[in-house]
Enzyme design. Structure first.
Site, PDB file in Angstrom:
ATOM      1  N   THR A 123       1.140  -0.997   0.261  1.00  0.00           N
ATOM      2  CA  THR A 123       0.430  -0.465  -0.071  1.00  0.00           C
ATOM      3  C   THR A 123       0.850   1.307  -0.130  1.00  0.00           C
ATOM      4  O   THR A 123       2.122   1.383   0.254  1.00  0.00           O
ATOM      5  CB  THR A 123      -0.839  -0.285   1.362  1.00  0.00           C
ATOM      6  OG1 THR A 123      -2.144   1.418   1.628  1.00  0.00           O
ATOM      7  CG2 THR A 123       0.138  -0.133   2.421  1.00  0.00           C
ATOM      8  N   TYR A 147      -1.953   0.882  10.412  1.00  0.00           N
ATOM      9  CA  TYR A 147      -2.215  -0.200   8.766  1.00  0.00           C
ATOM     10  C   TYR A 147      -0.942   0.275   7.758  1.00  0.00           C
ATOM     11  O   TYR A 147      -0.530  -0.714   7.308  1.00  0.00           O
ATOM     12  CB  TYR A 147      -3.188   0.535   7.753  1.00  0.00           C
ATOM     13  CG  TYR A 147      -3.250   0.126   6.424  1.00  0.00           C
ATOM     14  CD1 TYR A 147      -3.756  -1.425   6.235  1.00  0.00           C
ATOM     15  CD2 TYR A 147      -4.000   0.863   5.795  1.00  0.00           C
ATOM     16  CE1 TYR A 147      -4.074  -1.795   5.177  1.00  0.00           C
ATOM     17  CE2 TYR A 147      -3.180   0.414   4.027  1.00  0.00           C
ATOM     18  CZ  TYR A 147      -3.635  -0.974   4.208  1.00  0.00           C
ATOM     19  OH  TYR A 147      -3.992  -1.415   2.805  1.00  0.00           O
TER      20      TYR A 147
END
Length: 337
Positions: A123, A147
């Protein structure tokens, strides 16, 4: 299915949003596929009926070993994990468990099963708040939320594993994924999803009464967050090409951004949804969410130089149109159940 491919591919999280598109892209390219998904956030209907499916967790190394043997698995595409940034801030241990600890177990099982190739769903959140307008793969990685850290730790594990064992890997750092399969075979199906385009088309179809705009004081042209939106089918195609590159270059590993190199603000996206649907969505201005950078735009030069990747859907209205088409079909699917 007859195939000339040298091995099978295991897709983790293959009943989820991006994973289900990767399954279709692999099948369309002639690769034998198996799927493992615990269905916590995935949907069984998202996996074609003739694809071997295992409802299990990627921590279960005995199940993984059986799948590797039964299906001649030579590559893993790893999508399983948790993906909601604000939730990672409020429940960090969930994210370090689902995204990092479980990935470690999966990587260990792959090593033990002599799996040579590993494609990882990473990501752009690993970059944090970059100091450059367009992010390259060499931009410093300084996540600002659990995250991002949970994904960066897995990138590090893969890099170290590739040095120590006979495995190469590709980490694909996604920017904002949106849209749905143009043929209507799968799409974003999660109830209560937080992806802006998904939320906006739900609002346009009357499934929500408004769209919250989180943050209007960012250092961006209109004060709202700017993101680089990539069509999920273009992203899935990149995974198949990355796999083929790993097979062709077994001693090389890759890290590449996945985006188009252009950003749209929240308000620009909502204007586009209004335009595509010929409706006006109610917008409610809210404070910033924890862990959200103001702007995140990719420099996709490396992926375009490395792979024969030619995006087919690099148009915001097209992305929204496909998302809208899937959202209407999803309503029919739920009515039938």
């Amino acid at each position: 299915m007859q195939t000339d491919k040298p091995f099978g591919v295991l897709v983790t999280g293959g009943a989820g949003y991006i994973g289900s598109h990767a399954v279709l892209a692999l099948r369309d390219a002639g690769w034998p596929v198996a799927v493992i998904d615990n269905l916590v956030t995935g949907f069984r209907f998202a996996v074609p009926g003739d694809v071997p499916f295992y409802q299990s967790d990627i921590e279960d190394q005995a199940v993984l070993a059986r799948i590797f043997t039964e299906h001649g698995i030579g590559a893993v595409m790893h999508f399983a994990g948790s993906v909601v940034v604000p939730e990672s801030v409020s429940d960090p241990l969930k994210y370090y468990h689902n995204n990092t600890v479980k990935s470690r177990a999966l990587i260990e099982a792959a090593v033990n099963g002599h799996v040579r190739h590993f494609i990882f769903s990473s990501t752009a959140a690993t970059y944090g708040i970059p100091e450059v307008e367009a992010v390259t793969e060499d931009t410093p990685q300084m996540p600002i939320n659990p995250y991002g850290w949970s994904k960066l730790m897995t990138e590090r594990m893969l890099a170290d594993t590739a040095i120590a064992h006979a495995m190469n890997y590709c980490a694909l750092r996604y920017f904002n994924v949106a849209g749905a399969d143009p043929e209507g075979r799968t799409g974003q199906s999660t109830a209560g999803a937080t992806h802006l385009i998904k939320v906006a088309v739900e609002a346009a179809l009357g499934k929500r009464d408004h769209v919250a705009v989180f943050g209007t004081d960012f250092d961006t042209p209109d004060g709202t967050g700017v993101r680089d939106y990539i069509h999920v089918s273009d992203l899935a195609a990149a995974h198949v090409l990355a796999l083929e590159e790993l097979v062709a270059r077994p001693d090389a590993s890759l890290t590449m951004n996945c985006g188009y190199g252009r950003g749209f603000s929240v308000l620009e996206v909502l204007d586009a949804v209004d335009r595509v649907t010929n409706r006006t969505i109610e917008r409610r201005l809210e404070p910033r969410r924890a862990g959200d950078p103001g702007s995140l735009i990719s420099d996709p030069s490396r992926i375009k130089a490395t792979l024969p990747w030619q995006p087919q859907h690099a148009d915001l209205d097209t992305i929204i149109g496909h998302a809208l088409q899937w959202e209407r079909k999803l309503s029919d699917l739920r009515d039938e159940r």
